[in-house]
Design an enzyme around this catalytic site. Structure first.
Site, short mmCIF file in Angstrom:
data_model
loop_
_atom_site.label_atom_id
_atom_site.label_comp_id
_atom_site.label_asym_id
_atom_site.label_seq_id
_atom_site.Cartn_x
_atom_site.Cartn_y
_atom_site.Cartn_z
N ARG A 181 0.84 -1.22 0.00
CA ARG A 181 0.00 0.00 0.00
C ARG A 181 0.87 1.26 0.00
O ARG A 181 0.56 2.24 0.68
CB ARG A 181 -0.94 0.03 1.21
N SER A 254 -10.62 -0.78 3.19
CA SER A 254 -9.85 -0.91 4.44
C SER A 254 -9.46 0.47 4.94
O SER A 254 -8.83 1.24 4.21
CB SER A 254 -8.58 -1.71 4.20
N GLU A 355 -4.81 3.71 6.28
CA GLU A 355 -4.56 3.49 4.86
C GLU A 355 -5.24 4.60 4.06
O GLU A 355 -4.75 5.05 3.03
CB GLU A 355 -5.13 2.12 4.46
#
Ligand code: EPU
Length: 359
Positions: A181, A254, A355
């Site tokens: 990520r 997420s 995130e």
């Protein structure tokens, strides 16, 4: 929220004529659907329009922000400058050497549309990344990944506008420094480069990736042969089963990253919490010495799954997803996220990192 309507002006910006909206509501431009406004908004359809817009913003000393499809951001305040939504479109297929298909797509193309179009053209390799919300241009920024495949595994090179020089530069996957990520666009090049398009080298020969536990289990239970089309369908089914549809309930996938810890730390946590919570899951990380712990497990065991505070909540089927049940503000969701991170840290001693980009 403010009750006034935004006004649309058509500005002659350099050689292009671009419509720029003033005081635009951003509520329907992010998948969280929280209220926020920006002073100016524009949706350039080409690199030259984008370049002219950035000049326009610079002359007025305006801050600017590229939004993509708004599937990984949470606004907690209005934006004081120019918000840009790229509309650069187009998907193009070329046959390369050795049974490869070179697929190029503009930054404004919807990610799932690209995945579907590739499969329809017999270009394999993106099927595990089906149904990820967002645009082609935003995908490399956080190196989207799901069910055993990351975008960085599939990208050959991309094109990005260097905002300082006004030049479009070509960058290889290696130069993008993809991590979990993460990419150079979140680090050294944040705010200085805007991705305008990318090229993926896909294969005419299917080579399905089916090792991710929930995907492997689904294919086994349904007794489905692991072809690319079936992996695509399975991933869509699994995602629809547990991830809330942003069209129905506001969310940004997420909210936190899965924390990466050393093997020793994972083992210590496993032993400490075994009798209370059962087996602590662990997934392979980039380094052999490290393990990825599912943040969803930590959040669930800390008691937050399905929790709701006003209209801000934790999804009942996937504890890693924060949701807007209707009228939550960005601040309410961010506050809940902070409390969850604190609660998880107090119990497990592991700090969750966001995130989603909070603005
Ligand atoms: N789990 C729980 N409780 C839950 C959900 C999951 O305990 O409510 C545990 C289970 O042990 C499960 C494990 O977490 O085996 C992993 O769950 P899942 O397969 O749903 O994946 P995840 O780690 O929660 C990551 C990505 C997702 C991606 C899936 C599938 C991150 C931050 N998230 O989630 O990506 O779709 O894997 O590959 O890495 C996103 O980034 O927005 C996103 C949705």
């Amino acid at each position: 929220m403010h009750g006034w309507m935004s006004s649309v002006s058509v500005w002659k910006v350099g050689v292009d004529v671009i419509s720029i909206e003033q005081d635009r509501d951003l509520g329907n431009l992010t998948t969280f659907g929280v209220p926020a406004r920006c002073r100016f908004f524009a949706a350039p359809g080409s690199v030259s329009e984008l370049t002219e817009l950035l000049h326009w913003a610079r002359r007025r000393e305006l801050a600017w922000l590229v939004l993509g499809e708004g599937s990984n951001v949470l606004f907690t305040a209005d934006h004081p400058g120019l918000v840009i939504r790229l509309r650069i479109g187009g998907i193009d297929f070329r046959v390369g050497d050795n049974g490869e298909v070179l697929v190029s797509a503009g930054a404004g193309v919807n990610w799932h549309t690209l995945v579907e179009t590739c499969l329809a053209h017999g270009a394999h390799g993106l099927e595990n990344l089906a149904l990820i919300p967002g645009s082609v241009g935003a995908a490399p920024v956080q190196n989207i990944g799901a069910y055993g495949v990351e975008l960085g595994d599939r990208l050959d090179y991309l094109e990005a506008l260097d905002v300082e020089t006004g030049q479009v530069v070509t960058m290889t996957a290696e130069e993008c420094r993809f991590g979990y990520r993460d990419s150079i666009f979140k680090q050294a090049l944040a705010g200085s480069h805007i991705i305008t398009g990318g090229v993926r080298r896909l294969s005419e020969r299917p080579d399905p990736v089916v090792h991710y536990p929930s995907l492997a289990a689904y294919l086994r239970e349904q007794q489905i042969e692991p072809s690319s089309a079936n992996v695509f369908r399975a991933v869509c089914e699994i995602r629809r089963g547990k991830l809330p549809d942003p069209g129905l309930i506001g969310n940004a996938g997420s909210f936190f990253r899965n924390p990466v810890v050393s093997r020793a730390r994972h083992e210590a946590l496993r032993q400490q919490f075994m009798s209370r919570f059962g087996e602590l899951p662990g997934f392979p990380a980039e380094s052999e010495e490290q393990v990825k712990i599912p943040a969803a497990w930590l959040i669930e065991k800390a008691g937050w799954k399905g929790y709701r505070e006003g209209d801000a909540g934790v999804h009942a089927r996937q504890a890693l997803v924060l949701v807007n049940h209707g009228d939550a503000s960005g601040e309410q969701i961010a506050r809940l996220a902070g409390r969850i991170a604190d609660g998880v840290e107090a119990l497990f001693g592991v700090r969750l990192e966001r995130e989603v980009t909070v603005l």
